[in-house]
Scaffold this motif. Structure first.
Motif, PDB file in Angstrom:
ATOM      1  N   VAL A 247       0.649  -1.145  -0.109  1.00  0.00           N
ATOM      2  CA  VAL A 247       0.030   0.034   0.024  1.00  0.00           C
ATOM      3  C   VAL A 247       1.160   1.172   0.087  1.00  0.00           C
ATOM      4  CG1 VAL A 247      -1.528   1.166   1.359  1.00  0.00           C
ATOM      5  CG2 VAL A 247      -1.905  -1.091   0.930  1.00  0.00           C
TER       6      VAL A 247
ATOM      7  N   GLU B 236       1.181   4.660  -2.876  1.00  0.00           N
ATOM      8  CA  GLU B 236       0.998   5.729  -2.536  1.00  0.00           C
ATOM      9  C   GLU B 236       2.006   6.856  -2.844  1.00  0.00           C
ATOM     10  OE1 GLU B 236      -0.429   6.158   1.447  1.00  0.00           O
ATOM     11  OE2 GLU B 236      -2.415   4.882   0.993  1.00  0.00           O
TER      12      GLU B 236
ATOM     13  N   PRO C 189      -6.016   8.684  -5.743  1.00  0.00           N
ATOM     14  CA  PRO C 189      -5.750   9.020  -4.299  1.00  0.00           C
ATOM     15  C   PRO C 189      -7.246   8.423  -3.567  1.00  0.00           C
ATOM     16  CG  PRO C 189      -5.872  11.037  -5.537  1.00  0.00           C
ATOM     17  CD  PRO C 189      -5.708  10.100  -6.573  1.00  0.00           C
TER      18      PRO C 189
ATOM     19  N   TYR D 114      -6.868   5.328  -1.783  1.00  0.00           N
ATOM     20  CA  TYR D 114      -5.631   5.039  -0.572  1.00  0.00           C
ATOM     21  C   TYR D 114      -6.497   4.779   0.779  1.00  0.00           C
ATOM     22  CZ  TYR D 114      -2.563   7.432  -3.793  1.00  0.00           C
ATOM     23  OH  TYR D 114      -1.570   7.736  -4.810  1.00  0.00           O
TER      24      TYR D 114
ATOM     25  N   ARG E 152      -5.906   1.297   3.052  1.00  0.00           N
ATOM     26  CA  ARG E 152      -5.628   1.434   4.539  1.00  0.00           C
ATOM     27  C   ARG E 152      -6.643   0.504   5.344  1.00  0.00           C
ATOM     28  NH1 ARG E 152      -0.097   2.550   5.004  1.00  0.00           N
ATOM     29  NH2 ARG E 152       0.487   4.123   3.294  1.00  0.00           N
TER      30      ARG E 152
END
Length: 313
Positions: free
Chosen positions: A217, A221, A277, A280, A284
């Motif tokens: 991850v 990013e 984005p 993201y 998470r």
């Protein structure tokens, strides 16, 4: 006075990415056999077979130190290597399975010139006496001197490439490029397969394996907007591959590797790959729920990831 030159920063090698990149190199598929201490035939599937020398004729293969057959190969006086043909994928799967106790049941074989178990009808077989054994990380490298060989059939070899047999990988690539795999079906497959793997990972994953998912991850990013397509594809593949590894189910892992082939081909030839984005926080959340061992919420977050991905495509 000169200033010291700073050492370049070298990132640690991630096992999941290492495995994935090694998969870019197509390899043949072999079954390695020997005899256990009681004389019974034993064997395993391997794609780390390689030639070493012509004079004398030497070959090698690598064996995991955690393999249940390590003692048998270490104590044996030799081993036989069998190169499989395209139509022997079932034989490859049989000798790779940890669920089958007697790998030789129903399999045609004979005792070879060195007394080793030799499988019938393979493309080629090499009966070897033990020459050397070297420890190398988490594997042993076993070198054998070829004493007898046979085969030389006209069929094509069984080839492993990017987590799937080459024939399967090529078939998937053609289906993707020709647009014969519809988006709804692929999304349903991802939800079902990776939802199951996430549930298993909540039960079975080690903290290190969850760390590997989080590292994937992080890598996604950290890509700049100008990152090459190949890097974006590698990062996305690494994320799903890490989830598959954490599920600790060999059959589902193989299915996930096949789906990984589909993902890479679609990202290369079909999908518009751009920075997202908005995804993201969802990734998470998947990691957070894995750490919390909350299977339902982890699977729900994956479902949200896929839905959001498609809605913004």
């Amino acid at each position: 006075m000169t200033s010291a030159t700073a050492e370049p920063l070298v990132r640690a090698i991630e096992p999941a990415q290492f495995r994935q990149l090694l998969g870019c190199f197509p390899t043949g598929v072999a079954v390695i056999t020997t005899r256990a201490a009681d004389g019974s035939p034993v064997g395993l599937t391997c794609n780390s077979f390689s030639s070493v020398s012509l004079e004398p004729p030497l070959v090698l293969f690598s064996l995991r130190k955690q393999s249940s057959l390590r003692a048998a190969f270490a104590a044996g006086r030799g081993f036989a290597i069998h190169i499989l043909s395209q139509d022997q994928d079932a034989l490859s799967g049989r000798f790779a399975s940890s669920k089958i106790a007697d790998k030789f049941e129903g399999v045609r074989w004979h005792s070879g010139a060195l007394g080793l178990p030799v499988l019938d009808d393979c493309l080629a077989s090499f009966e070897c006496s033990s020459y050397a054994c070297h420890e190398a990380g988490d594997h042993d490298v076993l070198i054998g001197e070829v004493r007898h060989m046979g085969g030389g059939g006209s069929d094509h070899a069984l080839v492993f490439y990017r987590g799937a047999y080459m024939v399967l990988a090529e078939s998937l690539r053609k289906l993707v490029v020709q647009g014969q795999l519809d988006q709804a079906g692929i999304d349903e497959a991802y939800r079902t397969l990776y939802g199951t793997l996430l549930r298993l990972a909540c039960e079975r994953a080690s903290e290190a394996e969850v760390d590997a998912i989080e590292a994937a991850v992080d890598a996604i990013e950290q890509h700049p907007d100008t990152a090459p397509l190949a890097e974006r594809i590698a990062s996305a593949s690494r994320f799903f591959a890490a989830i598959a590894m954490a599920g600790h189910n060999a059959a589902l892992l193989l299915m996930a590797q096949t789906m990984g082939t589909v993902l890479r081909e679609r990202m290369t030839h079909v999908l518009s790959v751009r920075p997202r984005p908005d995804l993201y926080p969802i990734r998470r959340r998947i990691v957070q729920q894995l750490r919390a061992r909350d299977a339902d919420r982890a699977a729900a977050a994956l479902d949200e990831l896929i839905t959001t991905l498609r809605s913004g495509a």
